[in-house]
Design a protein around this motif. Structure first.
Motif, PDB file in Angstrom:
ATOM      1  N   ASN A  87       0.905  -1.251   0.048  1.00  0.00           N
ATOM      2  CA  ASN A  87      -0.060  -0.118   0.024  1.00  0.00           C
ATOM      3  C   ASN A  87       0.892   1.218  -0.032  1.00  0.00           C
ATOM      4  OD1 ASN A  87      -2.742  -0.764   0.045  1.00  0.00           O
ATOM      5  ND2 ASN A  87      -2.593  -1.591   2.116  1.00  0.00           N
ATOM      6  N   LEU A 111       2.307   1.617  -3.188  1.00  0.00           N
ATOM      7  CA  LEU A 111       0.961   2.061  -4.230  1.00  0.00           C
ATOM      8  C   LEU A 111       0.841   3.530  -4.074  1.00  0.00           C
ATOM      9  CD1 LEU A 111      -1.159   1.187  -6.194  1.00  0.00           C
ATOM     10  CD2 LEU A 111      -2.711   0.670  -4.272  1.00  0.00           C
ATOM     11  N   ARG A 133       1.120  -0.180 -11.393  1.00  0.00           N
ATOM     12  CA  ARG A 133      -0.121  -0.060 -10.117  1.00  0.00           C
ATOM     13  C   ARG A 133      -1.046  -1.218 -10.286  1.00  0.00           C
ATOM     14  NH1 ARG A 133      -3.660   5.470 -10.759  1.00  0.00           N
ATOM     15  NH2 ARG A 133      -4.176   4.579 -12.741  1.00  0.00           N
ATOM     16  N   SER A 134      -1.591  -1.484 -11.612  1.00  0.00           N
ATOM     17  CA  SER A 134      -2.499  -2.642 -11.812  1.00  0.00           C
ATOM     18  C   SER A 134      -1.894  -3.918 -11.117  1.00  0.00           C
ATOM     19  CB  SER A 134      -2.657  -3.033 -13.181  1.00  0.00           C
ATOM     20  OG  SER A 134      -3.270  -2.014 -13.811  1.00  0.00           O
ATOM     21  N   GLU A 177      -2.100  -3.409  -7.280  1.00  0.00           N
ATOM     22  CA  GLU A 177      -3.518  -3.548  -6.761  1.00  0.00           C
ATOM     23  C   GLU A 177      -3.936  -5.304  -7.001  1.00  0.00           C
ATOM     24  OE1 GLU A 177      -5.302   0.732  -8.282  1.00  0.00           O
ATOM     25  OE2 GLU A 177      -5.624  -1.190  -9.556  1.00  0.00           O
ATOM     26  N   SER A 178      -3.503  -5.931  -7.710  1.00  0.00           N
ATOM     27  CA  SER A 178      -3.738  -7.371  -7.972  1.00  0.00           C
ATOM     28  C   SER A 178      -2.991  -8.117  -6.983  1.00  0.00           C
ATOM     29  CB  SER A 178      -3.266  -7.838  -9.292  1.00  0.00           C
ATOM     30  OG  SER A 178      -3.508  -9.360  -9.400  1.00  0.00           O
ATOM     31  N   ALA A 189      -4.839  -7.324  -3.608  1.00  0.00           N
ATOM     32  CA  ALA A 189      -6.161  -8.253  -3.574  1.00  0.00           C
ATOM     33  C   ALA A 189      -5.923  -9.496  -3.256  1.00  0.00           C
ATOM     34  CB  ALA A 189      -6.929  -7.805  -4.894  1.00  0.00           C
TER      35      ALA A 189
END
Length: 338
Positions: A52, A55, A178-179, A182-183, A186
C-alpha cells in the motif's frame, strides 16, 4: 551366561530401542497452530502495508507525471501557435516583397531599366542602384530570419513531441505497475481473510481439544481410583516381584482413519473388539497376543498389532484421536502381569 553373550544381548537391546525410537506408533494429522496462523497472517498484513505504501508512492508519481504531460501539451499548443504566427508573418512578408518587386520593376509605365536610366547623373544612378540593392538585401535578410525562426520553433516542437512520447511510455509503465500492485494487494487481502477464517476454526478446534484432554485426564483419574484385578480393564497393580520385559516406547491410537487407515472400526488382530483400558497393539515376536502386561501400574492385554508396532513398541488403544494426541508418546518399563 558368558560375558560375550551378555554384551551381544545388551547390544541387541540397544539396537532395538534405537529402531523403536525411529518409528511412530500413531498417525497424527497436524493442523497449523493458532500462533503459526497468526504469525503468517501478520507477515501478510506487513506485506500488504508495504504494498500500500508503494502504491501510494506510485500514485504520487502518476499524479506528477500527469501534471508534466499537461504542461507538455500546453507547451506544444503554444509552440503550434508560434509556428502558425511565423507562417503568417512569412506569407505577409512574401506578399510585401512581391509588391516591392512589382513597384521596382513595373512602377507605372517605368521599367526598372528606365528607373536606372532616368538618373540625372552618376551620383543619382548610384543612389538608385543602392536603393534597389538595399531593398533586395532587406528582403533576403528578413526571409532568412523568418526561416531561422521557423526552424527553431520546429526543433522545439520535435523536442516536445519526444518528451510527450517518453511521458506516455512512462505513464503506461506506471499504470501497469499500479495494476500489478493492486492485484497483489487483492490477492494477499484474500489470503488474510482466509487466515482469519482458519484462525477462528483453529481456536475452536483448540478449545474442543482442551475440553477433550480435560475429559481424558478426568477419565484416567477415575480409572486409577477404581483399581481392580489383574484381568480387569486397566486396574492398578503393583509391579513388585514382577518380571520386566524391558523399556518400551508407548504410543496411543484410536479407531479413526488417521490411526488405523482402512482397518478403522474393525476388530483387533486377535478378533476381539478393541476396548479402552484393556487393548494394546504389540509386536507378537516380543509380546505374544493374549499376554497381559503392566504399564505404569495398569494391566493391559495384547490383542492387536500394527505396521508401525515393531520391537519394543506398545500402542495403547484409546477412545478418540484427541485423547491419542493428548496422551502423546513416552518411554517406560513394562512388566509381565502373569
Amino acid at each position: 551366561m558368558s560375558t560375550r553373550l551378555k554384551r551381544m544381548l545388551r547390544a541387541g537391546v540397544v539396537a532395538g530401542c534405537v529402531a523403536a525410537m525411529g518409528c511412530t506408533g500413531t498417525l497424527v494429522y497436524a493442523e497449523p497452530s493458532t500462533e503459526e496462523l497468526e504469525r503468517q497472517k501478520g507477515a501478510l498484513e506487513n506485506e500488504v502495508a508495504g504494498l500500500n505504501e508503494e502504491l501510494n508512492s506510485l500514485g504520487s508519481d502518476i499524479d506528477s507525471l500527469a501534471t508534466q504531460m499537461e504542461e507538455t501539451a500546453a507547451a506544444m499548443e503554444e509552440t503550434q501557435k508560434r509556428m502558425d504566427e511565423a507562417q503568417k508573418r512569412g506569407e505577409e512578408q512574401y506578399e510585401a516583397m512581391k509588391l516591392r518587386i512589382k513597384y521596382m520593376y513595373e512602377a507605372g509605365n517605368t521599367t526598372f531599366l528606365e528607373l536606372l536610366c532616368s538618373a540625372e547623373d552618376m551620383a543619382d544612378f548610384l543612389n538608385k542602384t543602392d536603393f534597389v540593392q538595399n531593398v533586395s538585401e532587406y528582403d533576403r535578410d528578413m526571409l532568412q530570419a523568418l526561416e531561422d525562426t521557423q526552424e527553431e520553433i520546429r526543433m522545439e516542437g520535435d523536442e516536445l513531441k519526444e518528451q510527450q512520447t517518453a511521458l506516455a511510455d512512462m505513464e503506461e509503465e506506471l499504470n501497469a505497475k499500479r495494476s500489478e500492485l493492486e492485484s497483489q494487494i487483492a490477492s494477499k487481502s484474500d489470503q488474510i481473510s482466509q487466515y482469519s477464517s482458519q484462525i477462528e476454526k483453529a481456536k475452536a478446534a483448540e478449545a474442543l481439544l482442551a475440553q477433550q484432554r480435560a475429559a481424558a485426564q478426568q477419565a484416567a483419574q477415575q480409572q486409577a481410583a477404581v483399581g481392580g484385578s489383574a484381568g480387569s480393564a486397566g486396574g492398578t497393580v503393583s509391579t513388585d516381584g514382577k518380571q520386566s520385559i524391558g523399556r518400551f516406547r508407548v504410543t496411543h491410537y484410536c479407531p479413526c482413519y488417521y490411526c488405523c487407515g482402512s482397518w478403522a472400526g474393525s476388530n483387533t488382530a486377535s478378533g476381539t473388539v478393541p476396548t479402552v483400558g484393556r487393548t494394546i497393539a504389540v509386536d507378537p515376536s516380543v509380546i505374544p497376543l493374549g499376554s497381559q502386561v503392566i504399564i505404569n501400574g495398569h494391566v493391559y492385554t495384547a490383542e492387536d498389532t500394527g505396521s508401525a508396532v515393531k520391537g519394543n513398541v506398545i500402542d495403547v488403544f484409546v477412545s478418540d484421536h484427541a485423547t491419542a494426541l493428548a496422551n502423546g508418546v513416552f518411554y517406560t518399563e513394562v512388566y509381565w502381569a502373569n
